[in-house]
Design a protein around this motif. Structure first.
Motif, PDB file in Angstrom:
ATOM      1  N   ASP A  49      13.559 -44.824  -3.521  1.00  0.00           N
ATOM      2  CA  ASP A  49      14.526 -43.965  -4.216  1.00  0.00           C
ATOM      3  C   ASP A  49      15.913 -44.601  -4.186  1.00  0.00           C
ATOM      4  O   ASP A  49      16.602 -44.689  -5.214  1.00  0.00           O
ATOM      5  CB  ASP A  49      14.608 -42.593  -3.529  1.00  0.00           C
ATOM      6  CG  ASP A  49      13.349 -41.761  -3.639  1.00  0.00           C
ATOM      7  OD1 ASP A  49      13.270 -40.930  -4.547  1.00  0.00           O
ATOM      8  OD2 ASP A  49      12.444 -41.943  -2.805  1.00  0.00           O
ATOM      9  N   GLU A  72      20.633 -38.351  -8.177  1.00  0.00           N
ATOM     10  CA  GLU A  72      20.090 -37.506  -7.110  1.00  0.00           C
ATOM     11  C   GLU A  72      20.479 -38.001  -5.729  1.00  0.00           C
ATOM     12  O   GLU A  72      20.773 -37.205  -4.834  1.00  0.00           O
ATOM     13  CB  GLU A  72      18.565 -37.432  -7.211  1.00  0.00           C
ATOM     14  CG  GLU A  72      17.971 -36.580  -6.097  1.00  0.00           C
ATOM     15  CD  GLU A  72      16.477 -36.367  -6.203  1.00  0.00           C
ATOM     16  OE1 GLU A  72      15.967 -35.533  -5.445  1.00  0.00           O
ATOM     17  OE2 GLU A  72      15.828 -37.026  -7.033  1.00  0.00           O
ATOM     18  N   ASP A  88      17.610 -39.953 -12.131  1.00  0.00           N
ATOM     19  CA  ASP A  88      16.722 -39.590 -11.023  1.00  0.00           C
ATOM     20  C   ASP A  88      15.802 -40.789 -10.797  1.00  0.00           C
ATOM     21  O   ASP A  88      14.908 -41.047 -11.604  1.00  0.00           O
ATOM     22  CB  ASP A  88      15.911 -38.346 -11.364  1.00  0.00           C
ATOM     23  CG  ASP A  88      15.149 -37.794 -10.168  1.00  0.00           C
ATOM     24  OD1 ASP A  88      15.036 -38.507  -9.153  1.00  0.00           O
ATOM     25  OD2 ASP A  88      14.652 -36.654 -10.247  1.00  0.00           O
ATOM     26  N   ASP A  91      11.425 -39.213  -9.776  1.00  0.00           N
ATOM     27  CA  ASP A  91      11.143 -37.793  -9.955  1.00  0.00           C
ATOM     28  C   ASP A  91       9.686 -37.582  -9.566  1.00  0.00           C
ATOM     29  O   ASP A  91       8.786 -38.059 -10.260  1.00  0.00           O
ATOM     30  CB  ASP A  91      11.378 -37.375 -11.408  1.00  0.00           C
ATOM     31  CG  ASP A  91      11.171 -35.888 -11.610  1.00  0.00           C
ATOM     32  OD1 ASP A  91      11.713 -35.111 -10.816  1.00  0.00           O
ATOM     33  OD2 ASP A  91      10.456 -35.506 -12.553  1.00  0.00           O
ATOM     34  N   TYR A 103       4.540 -40.178 -10.798  1.00  0.00           N
ATOM     35  CA  TYR A 103       5.989 -40.071 -10.628  1.00  0.00           C
ATOM     36  C   TYR A 103       6.697 -40.790 -11.786  1.00  0.00           C
ATOM     37  O   TYR A 103       6.084 -41.568 -12.521  1.00  0.00           O
ATOM     38  CB  TYR A 103       6.409 -40.674  -9.282  1.00  0.00           C
ATOM     39  CG  TYR A 103       6.361 -42.184  -9.255  1.00  0.00           C
ATOM     40  CD1 TYR A 103       7.487 -42.946  -9.552  1.00  0.00           C
ATOM     41  CD2 TYR A 103       5.182 -42.865  -8.933  1.00  0.00           C
ATOM     42  CE1 TYR A 103       7.442 -44.329  -9.544  1.00  0.00           C
ATOM     43  CE2 TYR A 103       5.135 -44.251  -8.913  1.00  0.00           C
ATOM     44  CZ  TYR A 103       6.273 -44.982  -9.226  1.00  0.00           C
ATOM     45  OH  TYR A 103       6.219 -46.355  -9.225  1.00  0.00           O
ATOM     46  N   THR A 105      10.767 -42.345 -13.402  1.00  0.00           N
ATOM     47  CA  THR A 105      12.191 -42.626 -13.323  1.00  0.00           C
ATOM     48  C   THR A 105      12.843 -42.007 -14.550  1.00  0.00           C
ATOM     49  O   THR A 105      12.407 -42.269 -15.674  1.00  0.00           O
ATOM     50  CB  THR A 105      12.454 -44.146 -13.284  1.00  0.00           C
ATOM     51  OG1 THR A 105      11.859 -44.702 -12.107  1.00  0.00           O
ATOM     52  CG2 THR A 105      13.940 -44.449 -13.290  1.00  0.00           C
ATOM     53  N   SER A 164       4.786 -28.319 -11.885  1.00  0.00           N
ATOM     54  CA  SER A 164       4.862 -29.231 -10.751  1.00  0.00           C
ATOM     55  C   SER A 164       4.178 -28.668  -9.519  1.00  0.00           C
ATOM     56  O   SER A 164       3.919 -29.389  -8.562  1.00  0.00           O
ATOM     57  CB  SER A 164       6.332 -29.554 -10.439  1.00  0.00           C
ATOM     58  OG  SER A 164       6.922 -30.237 -11.527  1.00  0.00           O
ATOM     59  N   ASP A 189       6.230 -32.642 -12.653  1.00  0.00           N
ATOM     60  CA  ASP A 189       7.425 -33.482 -12.653  1.00  0.00           C
ATOM     61  C   ASP A 189       7.632 -34.073 -14.058  1.00  0.00           C
ATOM     62  O   ASP A 189       7.234 -33.472 -15.051  1.00  0.00           O
ATOM     63  CB  ASP A 189       7.325 -34.549 -11.569  1.00  0.00           C
ATOM     64  CG  ASP A 189       7.138 -33.938 -10.175  1.00  0.00           C
ATOM     65  OD1 ASP A 189       7.913 -33.043  -9.830  1.00  0.00           O
ATOM     66  OD2 ASP A 189       6.212 -34.346  -9.460  1.00  0.00           O
ATOM     67  N   GLY A 190       8.258 -35.232 -14.147  1.00  0.00           N
ATOM     68  CA  GLY A 190       8.535 -35.801 -15.466  1.00  0.00           C
ATOM     69  C   GLY A 190       7.295 -36.048 -16.291  1.00  0.00           C
ATOM     70  O   GLY A 190       7.334 -35.987 -17.525  1.00  0.00           O
ATOM     71  N   VAL A 209      14.427 -26.344 -10.513  1.00  0.00           N
ATOM     72  CA  VAL A 209      14.755 -27.757 -10.741  1.00  0.00           C
ATOM     73  C   VAL A 209      16.239 -27.988 -10.525  1.00  0.00           C
ATOM     74  O   VAL A 209      17.056 -27.069 -10.585  1.00  0.00           O
ATOM     75  CB  VAL A 209      14.392 -28.216 -12.177  1.00  0.00           C
ATOM     76  CG1 VAL A 209      12.905 -28.200 -12.409  1.00  0.00           C
ATOM     77  CG2 VAL A 209      15.131 -27.380 -13.220  1.00  0.00           C
ATOM     78  N   TRP A 212      19.200 -33.247 -12.588  1.00  0.00           N
ATOM     79  CA  TRP A 212      18.643 -34.599 -12.807  1.00  0.00           C
ATOM     80  C   TRP A 212      17.132 -34.572 -13.029  1.00  0.00           C
ATOM     81  O   TRP A 212      16.575 -35.520 -13.554  1.00  0.00           O
ATOM     82  CB  TRP A 212      18.995 -35.522 -11.643  1.00  0.00           C
ATOM     83  CG  TRP A 212      18.784 -34.912 -10.290  1.00  0.00           C
ATOM     84  CD1 TRP A 212      17.591 -34.660  -9.668  1.00  0.00           C
ATOM     85  CD2 TRP A 212      19.800 -34.451  -9.405  1.00  0.00           C
ATOM     86  NE1 TRP A 212      17.789 -34.081  -8.447  1.00  0.00           N
ATOM     87  CE2 TRP A 212      19.151 -33.942  -8.254  1.00  0.00           C
ATOM     88  CE3 TRP A 212      21.202 -34.440  -9.454  1.00  0.00           C
ATOM     89  CZ2 TRP A 212      19.848 -33.412  -7.163  1.00  0.00           C
ATOM     90  CZ3 TRP A 212      21.889 -33.916  -8.381  1.00  0.00           C
ATOM     91  CH2 TRP A 212      21.223 -33.411  -7.260  1.00  0.00           C
ATOM     92  N   ASP A 213      16.452 -33.480 -12.625  1.00  0.00           N
ATOM     93  CA  ASP A 213      15.017 -33.368 -12.856  1.00  0.00           C
ATOM     94  C   ASP A 213      14.670 -33.174 -14.329  1.00  0.00           C
ATOM     95  O   ASP A 213      13.558 -33.516 -14.750  1.00  0.00           O
ATOM     96  CB  ASP A 213      14.432 -32.185 -12.079  1.00  0.00           C
ATOM     97  CG  ASP A 213      14.531 -32.344 -10.577  1.00  0.00           C
ATOM     98  OD1 ASP A 213      14.274 -33.461 -10.096  1.00  0.00           O
ATOM     99  OD2 ASP A 213      14.843 -31.357  -9.893  1.00  0.00           O
TER     100      ASP A 213
END
Length: 259
Positions: A49, A72, A88, A91, A103, A105, A164, A189-190, A209, A212-213
């Motif tokens: 991260d 984040e 983020d 994420d 996951y 970015t 999520s 998530d994303g 959330v 940035w999510d």
């Protein structure tokens, strides 16, 4: 007067930066050496991260040193310009630490007219979903680049609804969703938003959330033909929740979760 389209060069830069930061995360993914810590709110943070966000900030700073950045891990870095980047680096850190490849970015840019650019980079899947205001939404993966469009599902009983996780849902919301006959899955998530934008899923629900999510989602989902709001139906990424649908189902899902 209509809102002008986003700068294509800005979108291209955001895609490059997300790709580079995503590549950084792969150096740690499934490596077993994550240097895992927990922040004050109990959420995990890893060396990946931190390194990914540092790379994003380095790239943005070289490209547009006057722009503001909100991330984040490192918070708010004010700038003198009118643009703001919301980033983020990972994420879905919990999924990342477990070796789950869903996951992402996330990179978003706001200009003087509002949300301008959004990117969902899925490094472990080799996929990117990206959009610019007035420029359309696109997906690029092993099959090449193509336009992304939401589904045409019109009945919630036929919908694939993602989240999520159900831990942040109220008991009433869980019962309502279960009783709707929608197909419920926790591809979140994303990645969940990317599936809505590409027509794979019909709705994505996030009761809790941070900005940035979901900062990229209004541009991405809107340019793909769908709709993104908070669960209350309010536009924007700053209301503490996120709901993306193909548009046809939006009011149905809002009503369902408030019934």
């Amino acid at each position: 007067m209509s809102t002008p389209a986003a700068d294509p060069e800005l979108l291209a830069a955001a895609c490059r930066f997300a790709a580079e930061a995503g590549a950084v995360t792969l150096e740690w993914f499934r490596s077993g050496d994550l240097d895992l810590e927990h922040k004050g709110d109990g959420t995990p943070v890893t060396a990946a991260d931190k390194a990914s966000e540092a790379r994003l900030r380095e790239l943005i700073g070289a490209f547009a040193p006057e722009d503001t950045i909100l991330g984040e891990e490192e918070g708010h870095s004010p700038g003198s310009g009118e643009r703001r980047w919301i980033i983020d680096p990972i994420d879905g850190t919990k999924a990342f630490t477990r070796g789950v490849p869903l996951y992402s970015t996330l990179v978003a840019v706001e200009d003087e007219h509002g949300p301008a650019v959004g990117v969902i980079e899925l490094p472990a899947l080799g996929q990117r979903v990206f959009a610019g205001r007035g420029l359309g939404c696109f997906v690029v993966d092993v099959h090449g680049e193509r336009q992304a469009r939401v589904s045409d599902t019109s009945s919630i009983g036929e919908a694939l609804l993602c989240t999520s996780g159900f831990g942040s849902w109220s008991a009433n919301q869980v019962r309502a969703a279960h009783g709707s006959d929608a197909l419920l899955r926790t591809w979140g998530d994303g990645y969940g938003y990317a599936m809505v934008a590409t027509g794979v899923a019909d709705a994505m629900v996030d009761p809790i959330v941070a900005e940035w999510d979901v900062a990229p989602m209004s541009v991405i989902i809107g340019e793909a033909g769908g709709r993104f709001t908070a669960l209350s139906g309010e536009d924007g990424a700053t209301h503490g929740s996120g709901l993306a649908t193909n548009g046809r189902l939006h009011d149905q899902v809002v009503e369902l979760l408030h019934s």
